[in-house]
Design a protein around this motif. Structure first.
Motif, PDB file in Angstrom:
ATOM      1  N   THR A  76      84.955  17.227  57.327  1.00 43.80           N
ATOM      2  CA  THR A  76      84.162  16.036  57.642  1.00 43.80           C
ATOM      3  C   THR A  76      83.068  15.754  56.633  1.00 43.80           C
ATOM      4  OG1 THR A  76      82.727  17.367  59.052  1.00 43.80           O
ATOM      5  CG2 THR A  76      84.571  16.232  60.120  1.00 43.80           C
ATOM      6  N   LYS A  77      82.597  16.758  55.926  1.00 47.13           N
ATOM      7  CA  LYS A  77      81.508  16.561  54.962  1.00 47.13           C
ATOM      8  C   LYS A  77      82.067  16.583  53.550  1.00 47.13           C
ATOM      9  CE  LYS A  77      77.955  18.750  57.813  1.00 47.13           C
ATOM     10  NZ  LYS A  77      76.971  19.838  57.833  1.00 47.13           N
ATOM     11  N   ILE A  78      82.670  15.477  53.139  1.00 49.13           N
ATOM     12  CA  ILE A  78      83.230  15.392  51.791  1.00 49.13           C
ATOM     13  C   ILE A  78      82.686  14.147  51.117  1.00 49.13           C
ATOM     14  CG2 ILE A  78      85.321  14.212  52.565  1.00 49.13           C
ATOM     15  CD1 ILE A  78      86.810  15.776  50.322  1.00 49.13           C
ATOM     16  N   GLY A  79      82.415  14.253  49.835  1.00 47.87           N
ATOM     17  CA  GLY A  79      81.887  13.108  49.110  1.00 47.87           C
ATOM     18  C   GLY A  79      82.249  13.170  47.642  1.00 47.87           C
ATOM     19  N   MET A  80      82.299  12.014  47.013  1.00 45.50           N
ATOM     20  CA  MET A  80      82.582  11.917  45.585  1.00 45.50           C
ATOM     21  C   MET A  80      81.254  12.073  44.833  1.00 45.50           C
ATOM     22  SD  MET A  80      85.862  11.207  45.304  1.00 45.50           S
ATOM     23  CE  MET A  80      86.248  10.240  43.896  1.00 45.50           C
ATOM     24  N   VAL A  81      81.277  12.891  43.790  1.00 43.34           N
ATOM     25  CA  VAL A  81      80.081  13.147  43.009  1.00 43.34           C
ATOM     26  C   VAL A  81      80.407  12.870  41.551  1.00 43.34           C
ATOM     27  CG1 VAL A  81      78.403  14.912  42.329  1.00 43.34           C
ATOM     28  CG2 VAL A  81      79.357  14.925  44.628  1.00 43.34           C
TER      29      VAL A  81
ATOM     30  N   GLN B 122      75.360  24.710  52.433  1.00 37.46           N
ATOM     31  CA  GLN B 122      76.283  25.340  51.497  1.00 37.46           C
ATOM     32  C   GLN B 122      77.122  24.246  50.848  1.00 37.46           C
ATOM     33  OE1 GLN B 122      78.942  28.044  53.411  1.00 37.46           O
ATOM     34  NE2 GLN B 122      79.932  28.693  51.522  1.00 37.46           N
ATOM     35  N   VAL B 123      77.376  24.366  49.542  1.00 38.88           N
ATOM     36  CA  VAL B 123      78.111  23.335  48.812  1.00 38.88           C
ATOM     37  C   VAL B 123      79.335  23.971  48.159  1.00 38.88           C
ATOM     38  CG1 VAL B 123      78.027  21.690  46.905  1.00 38.88           C
ATOM     39  CG2 VAL B 123      76.025  22.006  48.362  1.00 38.88           C
ATOM     40  N   VAL B 124      80.484  23.317  48.359  1.00 32.92           N
ATOM     41  CA  VAL B 124      81.724  23.699  47.691  1.00 32.92           C
ATOM     42  C   VAL B 124      82.064  22.578  46.726  1.00 32.92           C
ATOM     43  CG1 VAL B 124      84.179  24.136  47.998  1.00 32.92           C
ATOM     44  CG2 VAL B 124      82.552  25.019  49.658  1.00 32.92           C
TER      45      VAL B 124
ATOM     46  N   TRP C  79      88.343  25.049  42.273  1.00 32.12           N
ATOM     47  CA  TRP C  79      87.516  25.280  43.469  1.00 32.12           C
ATOM     48  C   TRP C  79      86.358  26.162  43.036  1.00 32.12           C
ATOM     49  CZ3 TRP C  79      88.410  23.825  48.626  1.00 32.12           C
ATOM     50  CH2 TRP C  79      87.589  24.423  49.571  1.00 32.12           C
ATOM     51  N   ASP C  80      85.158  25.614  42.959  1.00 31.21           N
ATOM     52  CA  ASP C  80      83.978  26.314  42.443  1.00 31.21           C
ATOM     53  C   ASP C  80      84.289  26.976  41.098  1.00 31.21           C
ATOM     54  OD1 ASP C  80      82.209  25.599  44.450  1.00 31.21           O
ATOM     55  OD2 ASP C  80      82.721  27.325  45.712  1.00 31.21           O
ATOM     56  N   ASN C  81      84.844  26.204  40.186  1.00 30.40           N
ATOM     57  CA  ASN C  81      85.203  26.607  38.808  1.00 30.40           C
ATOM     58  C   ASN C  81      86.297  27.669  38.756  1.00 30.40           C
ATOM     59  OD1 ASN C  81      83.399  24.792  37.639  1.00 30.40           O
ATOM     60  ND2 ASN C  81      81.708  26.254  37.838  1.00 30.40           N
ATOM     61  N   THR C  82      87.048  27.840  39.841  1.00 28.36           N
ATOM     62  CA  THR C  82      88.198  28.747  39.846  1.00 28.36           C
ATOM     63  C   THR C  82      89.460  27.903  39.981  1.00 28.36           C
ATOM     64  OG1 THR C  82      86.868  30.401  40.984  1.00 28.36           O
ATOM     65  CG2 THR C  82      89.247  30.721  41.011  1.00 28.36           C
ATOM     66  N   PRO C  83      90.425  28.019  39.044  1.00 29.83           N
ATOM     67  CA  PRO C  83      91.635  27.183  39.131  1.00 29.83           C
ATOM     68  C   PRO C  83      92.448  27.491  40.392  1.00 29.83           C
ATOM     69  CG  PRO C  83      91.473  28.264  36.991  1.00 29.83           C
ATOM     70  CD  PRO C  83      90.407  28.837  37.849  1.00 29.83           C
ATOM     71  N   ILE C  84      92.960  26.432  40.995  1.00 25.95           N
ATOM     72  CA  ILE C  84      93.824  26.543  42.169  1.00 25.95           C
ATOM     73  C   ILE C  84      95.260  26.375  41.673  1.00 25.95           C
ATOM     74  CG2 ILE C  84      94.413  25.509  44.398  1.00 25.95           C
ATOM     75  CD1 ILE C  84      91.692  26.798  44.416  1.00 25.95           C
ATOM     76  N   PRO C  85      96.143  27.365  41.912  1.00 27.86           N
ATOM     77  CA  PRO C  85      97.488  27.293  41.339  1.00 27.86           C
ATOM     78  C   PRO C  85      98.390  26.220  41.956  1.00 27.86           C
ATOM     79  CG  PRO C  85      97.263  29.274  42.687  1.00 27.86           C
ATOM     80  CD  PRO C  85      95.916  28.631  42.613  1.00 27.86           C
ATOM     81  N   ASP C  86      98.279  25.993  43.270  1.00 25.96           N
ATOM     82  CA  ASP C  86      99.182  25.027  43.902  1.00 25.96           C
ATOM     83  C   ASP C  86      98.499  24.356  45.088  1.00 25.96           C
ATOM     84  OD1 ASP C  86      99.088  27.184  45.559  1.00 25.96           O
ATOM     85  OD2 ASP C  86     101.249  27.440  45.772  1.00 25.96           O
TER      86      ASP C  86
ATOM     87  N   PRO D 152      80.535  23.448  55.239  1.00 23.31           N
ATOM     88  CA  PRO D 152      79.789  23.210  54.005  1.00 23.31           C
ATOM     89  C   PRO D 152      80.103  21.816  53.454  1.00 23.31           C
ATOM     90  CG  PRO D 152      81.629  24.669  53.588  1.00 23.31           C
ATOM     91  CD  PRO D 152      81.587  24.435  55.070  1.00 23.31           C
ATOM     92  N   GLU D 153      79.210  21.320  52.608  1.00 26.99           N
ATOM     93  CA  GLU D 153      79.462  20.041  51.948  1.00 26.99           C
ATOM     94  C   GLU D 153      80.496  20.261  50.857  1.00 26.99           C
ATOM     95  OE1 GLU D 153      75.855  18.413  50.409  1.00 26.99           O
ATOM     96  OE2 GLU D 153      74.861  18.424  52.345  1.00 26.99           O
ATOM     97  N   VAL D 154      81.485  19.374  50.799  1.00 26.06           N
ATOM     98  CA  VAL D 154      82.509  19.448  49.772  1.00 26.06           C
ATOM     99  C   VAL D 154      82.246  18.318  48.790  1.00 26.06           C
ATOM    100  CG1 VAL D 154      84.974  19.344  49.286  1.00 26.06           C
ATOM    101  CG2 VAL D 154      84.177  20.451  51.375  1.00 26.06           C
ATOM    102  N   HIS D 155      81.923  18.685  47.553  1.00 28.27           N
ATOM    103  CA  HIS D 155      81.688  17.697  46.503  1.00 28.27           C
ATOM    104  C   HIS D 155      82.936  17.601  45.644  1.00 28.27           C
ATOM    105  CE1 HIS D 155      77.026  18.264  46.666  1.00 28.27           C
ATOM    106  NE2 HIS D 155      77.538  17.868  47.814  1.00 28.27           N
ATOM    107  N   LEU D 156      83.555  16.441  45.649  1.00 32.13           N
ATOM    108  CA  LEU D 156      84.763  16.196  44.859  1.00 32.13           C
ATOM    109  C   LEU D 156      84.344  15.513  43.571  1.00 32.13           C
ATOM    110  CD1 LEU D 156      87.840  16.248  44.635  1.00 32.13           C
ATOM    111  CD2 LEU D 156      87.894  14.096  45.889  1.00 32.13           C
ATOM    112  N   ARG D 157      84.644  16.150  42.439  1.00 36.36           N
ATOM    113  CA  ARG D 157      84.242  15.607  41.135  1.00 36.36           C
ATOM    114  C   ARG D 157      85.483  15.391  40.269  1.00 36.36           C
ATOM    115  NH1 ARG D 157      79.544  19.360  38.843  1.00 36.36           N
ATOM    116  NH2 ARG D 157      81.364  20.628  38.438  1.00 36.36           N
TER     117      ARG D 157
END
Length: 143
Positions: free
Chosen positions: A132-137, A65-67, A79-86, A104-109
């Motif tokens: 633990t599963k975070i990476g820059m994409v 699963q990818v976030v 967050w998955d194309n949904t704006p995070i207010p704060d 899930p894998e967290v892809h930070l773009r």
């Protein structure tokens, strides 16, 4: 080493014996001992022995699963194309991800124009909360 040529007062009737030790054989023996010591020293290994697994790993049964977390040029976090207010909402979502047994894998773009402190804040929150599963994409659509 020196050599006796004669006495300064002229020729003497009694030749005096040389009282100096001959150093050449001593130096030769020392050199031979040093060479023998160098030859007998064991070779140094600069490697670490690892017990690697044998065989092929079993294939994964499910698709990961990818976030996706996007950071826009103005600092807006999506967050998955949904704006995070704060920040509290972002940390609540990251806590939920960290609490999962199979994270899930967290892809930070991040956008290339965003300030670094915003991206560093997201990464710091993820690390602090145990993701633990975070990476820059790379992000082609925002660049």
């Amino acid at each position: 080493m020196s050599m006796n040529v004669g006495s300064p007062g002229g020729a003497s009737a009694d030749p005096e014996p040389m009282m100096e030790m001959n150093m050449t054989p001593l130096i030769d023996v020392m050199l031979v001992l040093i060479i023998m010591m160098i030859i007998t020293i064991p070779k140094q290994n600069h490697s670490v022995n690892l017990n690697m697994p044998v065989g092929t790993p079993p294939p994964s049964t499910n698709e990961p699963q990818v976030v996706t977390i996007d950071v826009d040029f103005d600092g807006t976090v999506l967050w998955d194309n949904t704006p995070i207010p704060d920040r509290a909402t972002l940390e609540a979502k990251l806590s939920n991800v960290a609490a999962m047994a199979d994270q899930p894998e967290v892809h930070l773009r991040p956008n290339k124009l965003v300030e670094y402190k915003v991206v560093a804040g997201v990464m710091a929150s993820a690390q602090r909360l145990g993701v633990t599963k975070i990476g820059m994409v790379g992000n082609e659509q925002f660049q």
